[in-house]
Design a protein around this motif. Structure first.
Motif, PDB file in Angstrom:
ATOM      1  N   ILE A  51       0.741  -1.148   0.006  1.00  0.00           N
ATOM      2  CA  ILE A  51       0.095  -0.011  -0.096  1.00  0.00           C
ATOM      3  C   ILE A  51       0.746   1.102  -0.126  1.00  0.00           C
ATOM      4  CG2 ILE A  51      -1.511   1.440   1.522  1.00  0.00           C
ATOM      5  CD1 ILE A  51      -2.752  -1.348   2.353  1.00  0.00           C
ATOM      6  N   ALA A  52       1.976   1.346   0.818  1.00  0.00           N
ATOM      7  CA  ALA A  52       2.833   2.666   1.028  1.00  0.00           C
ATOM      8  C   ALA A  52       3.609   2.692  -0.382  1.00  0.00           C
ATOM      9  CB  ALA A  52       3.789   2.208   2.071  1.00  0.00           C
ATOM     10  N   ALA A  53       4.001   1.372  -1.036  1.00  0.00           N
ATOM     11  CA  ALA A  53       4.748   1.620  -2.065  1.00  0.00           C
ATOM     12  C   ALA A  53       3.650   2.119  -3.205  1.00  0.00           C
ATOM     13  CB  ALA A  53       5.167   0.480  -2.584  1.00  0.00           C
ATOM     14  N   ALA A  54       2.611   1.738  -3.434  1.00  0.00           N
ATOM     15  CA  ALA A  54       1.682   2.087  -4.443  1.00  0.00           C
ATOM     16  C   ALA A  54       1.208   3.615  -4.275  1.00  0.00           C
ATOM     17  CB  ALA A  54       0.421   1.117  -4.517  1.00  0.00           C
ATOM     18  N   ARG A  55       0.638   3.930  -2.885  1.00  0.00           N
ATOM     19  CA  ARG A  55       0.148   5.156  -2.561  1.00  0.00           C
ATOM     20  C   ARG A  55       1.186   6.070  -2.874  1.00  0.00           C
ATOM     21  NH1 ARG A  55      -4.808   5.356  -0.426  1.00  0.00           N
ATOM     22  NH2 ARG A  55      -5.005   7.306   0.594  1.00  0.00           N
ATOM     23  N   PHE A  56       2.426   6.221  -2.204  1.00  0.00           N
ATOM     24  CA  PHE A  56       3.469   7.210  -2.064  1.00  0.00           C
ATOM     25  C   PHE A  56       4.562   6.901  -3.170  1.00  0.00           C
ATOM     26  CE2 PHE A  56       1.936   6.226   2.347  1.00  0.00           C
ATOM     27  CZ  PHE A  56       0.974   7.198   2.268  1.00  0.00           C
ATOM     28  N   GLY A  57       4.426   6.123  -4.141  1.00  0.00           N
ATOM     29  CA  GLY A  57       5.237   6.036  -5.165  1.00  0.00           C
ATOM     30  C   GLY A  57       6.687   5.523  -4.429  1.00  0.00           C
ATOM     31  N   LEU A  58       6.842   4.571  -3.704  1.00  0.00           N
ATOM     32  CA  LEU A  58       8.038   4.113  -2.829  1.00  0.00           C
ATOM     33  C   LEU A  58       8.464   2.912  -3.550  1.00  0.00           C
ATOM     34  CD1 LEU A  58       7.013   4.989   0.634  1.00  0.00           C
ATOM     35  CD2 LEU A  58       8.418   6.330  -0.747  1.00  0.00           C
ATOM     36  N   SER A  59       9.834   2.718  -3.417  1.00  0.00           N
ATOM     37  CA  SER A  59      10.484   1.469  -3.816  1.00  0.00           C
ATOM     38  C   SER A  59       9.824   0.557  -2.884  1.00  0.00           C
ATOM     39  CB  SER A  59      12.185   1.427  -3.839  1.00  0.00           C
ATOM     40  OG  SER A  59      12.487   1.782  -2.389  1.00  0.00           O
ATOM     41  N   PRO A  60      10.219  -0.755  -2.867  1.00  0.00           N
ATOM     42  CA  PRO A  60      10.067  -1.918  -1.704  1.00  0.00           C
ATOM     43  C   PRO A  60      10.662  -1.458  -0.371  1.00  0.00           C
ATOM     44  CG  PRO A  60       9.920  -2.924  -3.819  1.00  0.00           C
ATOM     45  CD  PRO A  60      10.580  -1.497  -4.173  1.00  0.00           C
ATOM     46  N   PHE A  61      12.152  -1.106  -0.734  1.00  0.00           N
ATOM     47  CA  PHE A  61      12.849  -0.881   0.266  1.00  0.00           C
ATOM     48  C   PHE A  61      12.462   0.362   1.207  1.00  0.00           C
ATOM     49  CE2 PHE A  61      16.658   1.494   2.226  1.00  0.00           C
ATOM     50  CZ  PHE A  61      16.919   0.806   2.941  1.00  0.00           C
ATOM     51  N   GLU A  62      12.118   1.330   0.429  1.00  0.00           N
ATOM     52  CA  GLU A  62      11.544   2.864   1.071  1.00  0.00           C
ATOM     53  C   GLU A  62      10.313   2.456   1.914  1.00  0.00           C
ATOM     54  OE1 GLU A  62      13.129   6.216  -2.086  1.00  0.00           O
ATOM     55  OE2 GLU A  62      11.314   4.838  -2.554  1.00  0.00           O
ATOM     56  N   ALA A  63       9.618   1.602   1.342  1.00  0.00           N
ATOM     57  CA  ALA A  63       8.035   1.409   1.880  1.00  0.00           C
ATOM     58  C   ALA A  63       8.151   0.638   3.202  1.00  0.00           C
ATOM     59  CB  ALA A  63       7.146   0.550   0.879  1.00  0.00           C
ATOM     60  N   ALA A  64       9.322  -0.482   3.245  1.00  0.00           N
ATOM     61  CA  ALA A  64       9.634  -1.156   4.373  1.00  0.00           C
ATOM     62  C   ALA A  64      10.147  -0.186   5.528  1.00  0.00           C
ATOM     63  CB  ALA A  64      10.340  -2.352   4.030  1.00  0.00           C
ATOM     64  N   LYS A  65      10.766   0.779   4.924  1.00  0.00           N
ATOM     65  CA  LYS A  65      11.749   1.610   6.043  1.00  0.00           C
ATOM     66  C   LYS A  65      10.404   2.384   6.532  1.00  0.00           C
ATOM     67  CE  LYS A  65      15.179   5.107   6.129  1.00  0.00           C
ATOM     68  NZ  LYS A  65      14.577   6.484   6.900  1.00  0.00           N
ATOM     69  N   LEU A  66       9.514   3.180   5.856  1.00  0.00           N
ATOM     70  CA  LEU A  66       8.425   3.648   6.020  1.00  0.00           C
ATOM     71  C   LEU A  66       7.633   2.923   7.143  1.00  0.00           C
ATOM     72  CD1 LEU A  66       6.542   6.399   6.167  1.00  0.00           C
ATOM     73  CD2 LEU A  66       5.536   5.254   4.316  1.00  0.00           C
ATOM     74  N   ARG A  67       7.412   1.748   6.814  1.00  0.00           N
ATOM     75  CA  ARG A  67       6.446   0.888   7.521  1.00  0.00           C
ATOM     76  C   ARG A  67       7.319   0.883   8.959  1.00  0.00           C
ATOM     77  NH1 ARG A  67       7.558  -4.023   8.703  1.00  0.00           N
ATOM     78  NH2 ARG A  67       8.512  -4.466   6.734  1.00  0.00           N
ATOM     79  N   GLY A  68       8.517   0.496   9.081  1.00  0.00           N
ATOM     80  CA  GLY A  68       9.352   0.514  10.380  1.00  0.00           C
ATOM     81  C   GLY A  68       9.037   1.705  11.297  1.00  0.00           C
ATOM     82  N   GLU A  69       9.403   2.744  10.604  1.00  0.00           N
ATOM     83  CA  GLU A  69       9.157   4.164  11.351  1.00  0.00           C
ATOM     84  C   GLU A  69       7.734   4.209  12.045  1.00  0.00           C
ATOM     85  OE1 GLU A  69      10.100   7.016   8.425  1.00  0.00           O
ATOM     86  OE2 GLU A  69      12.455   6.473   8.507  1.00  0.00           O
ATOM     87  N   ALA A  70       6.511   3.800  11.130  1.00  0.00           N
ATOM     88  CA  ALA A  70       5.430   3.965  11.328  1.00  0.00           C
ATOM     89  C   ALA A  70       4.972   2.774  12.488  1.00  0.00           C
ATOM     90  CB  ALA A  70       4.391   3.513  10.229  1.00  0.00           C
ATOM     91  N   GLU A  71       5.820   1.587  12.569  1.00  0.00           N
ATOM     92  CA  GLU A  71       5.458   0.771  13.770  1.00  0.00           C
ATOM     93  C   GLU A  71       5.802   1.308  14.954  1.00  0.00           C
ATOM     94  OE1 GLU A  71       5.994  -3.296  11.335  1.00  0.00           O
ATOM     95  OE2 GLU A  71       7.711  -2.693  12.305  1.00  0.00           O
ATOM     96  N   VAL A  72       7.074   2.233  14.863  1.00  0.00           N
ATOM     97  CA  VAL A  72       7.434   2.907  16.417  1.00  0.00           C
ATOM     98  C   VAL A  72       6.456   3.977  16.576  1.00  0.00           C
ATOM     99  CG1 VAL A  72       9.386   4.097  17.265  1.00  0.00           C
ATOM    100  CG2 VAL A  72      10.044   2.199  15.462  1.00  0.00           C
ATOM    101  N   LEU A  73       6.139   4.825  15.745  1.00  0.00           N
ATOM    102  CA  LEU A  73       5.452   5.973  15.788  1.00  0.00           C
ATOM    103  C   LEU A  73       3.866   5.331  16.356  1.00  0.00           C
ATOM    104  CD1 LEU A  73       4.269   8.822  15.760  1.00  0.00           C
ATOM    105  CD2 LEU A  73       3.571   8.451  13.545  1.00  0.00           C
ATOM    106  N   GLU A  74       3.546   4.429  15.849  1.00  0.00           N
ATOM    107  CA  GLU A  74       2.232   3.883  16.440  1.00  0.00           C
ATOM    108  C   GLU A  74       2.078   3.400  17.712  1.00  0.00           C
ATOM    109  OE1 GLU A  74      -0.784   1.121  17.833  1.00  0.00           O
ATOM    110  OE2 GLU A  74       1.319   0.428  17.298  1.00  0.00           O
ATOM    111  N   ALA A  75       3.345   2.713  18.174  1.00  0.00           N
ATOM    112  CA  ALA A  75       3.553   2.218  19.540  1.00  0.00           C
ATOM    113  C   ALA A  75       3.618   3.488  20.498  1.00  0.00           C
ATOM    114  CB  ALA A  75       4.817   1.601  19.608  1.00  0.00           C
ATOM    115  N   GLU A  76       4.064   4.765  19.962  1.00  0.00           N
ATOM    116  CA  GLU A  76       4.507   5.940  20.887  1.00  0.00           C
ATOM    117  C   GLU A  76       3.215   6.834  20.689  1.00  0.00           C
ATOM    118  OE1 GLU A  76       7.980   7.778  20.012  1.00  0.00           O
ATOM    119  OE2 GLU A  76       8.995   6.138  20.132  1.00  0.00           O
ATOM    120  N   ALA A  77       2.352   6.463  19.841  1.00  0.00           N
ATOM    121  CA  ALA A  77       1.129   7.476  19.455  1.00  0.00           C
ATOM    122  C   ALA A  77       0.062   7.456  20.704  1.00  0.00           C
ATOM    123  CB  ALA A  77       0.591   7.139  18.119  1.00  0.00           C
TER     124      ALA A  77
END
Length: 147
Positions: A51-77
């Motif tokens: 979803i992140a790759a398609a929605r935001f025009g990211l490479s698979p690596f960039e999408a996985a990196k964004l998800r990793g950051e989002a996992e941390v944010l979600e835990a702190e949100a």
């Protein structure tokens, strides 16, 4: 790590989010829904990356990196109410419908629709200002694409 971002996100009158922040907030919401049933598996992670790759025009690596950051944010949100309110205030209705579609993709990624996921999605839809009809139509679109 995300204290400044979260502080901006939950201000009484948040500004419209810059694109990078909106991507992170929306991806964190996908993670929150995926974790709702307390089973956050590889199929859900892959779906979020896709979803992140398609929605935001990211490479698979960039999408996985964004998800990793989002996992941390979600835990702190903060609680879902304040988190989604900030997104609602920062994202227009049409794009919020797209968010609901993406959330349904995550819910349905593992092939099991759990009551906790349904309940959270119903709450999130409401908090994002999306009516039940539009959420149901979004779910039906996702089911048709998957089927």
């Amino acid at each position: 790590m995300f204290a400044d971002f979260l502080q901006r996100l939950v201000q009484p009158n948040p500004d419209r989010l810059p694109d990078a922040d909106a991507r992170l907030a929306l991806t964190a919401l996908l993670v929150r829904v995926a974790r709702a049933d307390e089973s956050y598996d590889d199929s859900e992670r892959r779906r979020i990356d896709k979803i992140a790759a398609a929605r935001f025009g990211l490479s698979p690596f960039e999408a996985a990196k964004l998800r990793g950051e989002a996992e941390v944010l979600e835990a702190e949100a903060p609680d879902t109410v304040r988190f989604t309110r900030a997104i609602k205030d920062a994202v227009d209705y049409e794009h919020r419908i797209g968010v609901i579609e993406a959330l349904w993709q995550v819910v349905l990624a593992d092939g099991v629709r759990e009551a906790e996921e349904d309940a959270l999605l119903r709450l999130v839809s409401n908090l994002l200002g999306i009516n039940d009809r539009d959420s149901a139509l979004a779910r039906q679109r996702v089911e048709r694409q998957a089927g």
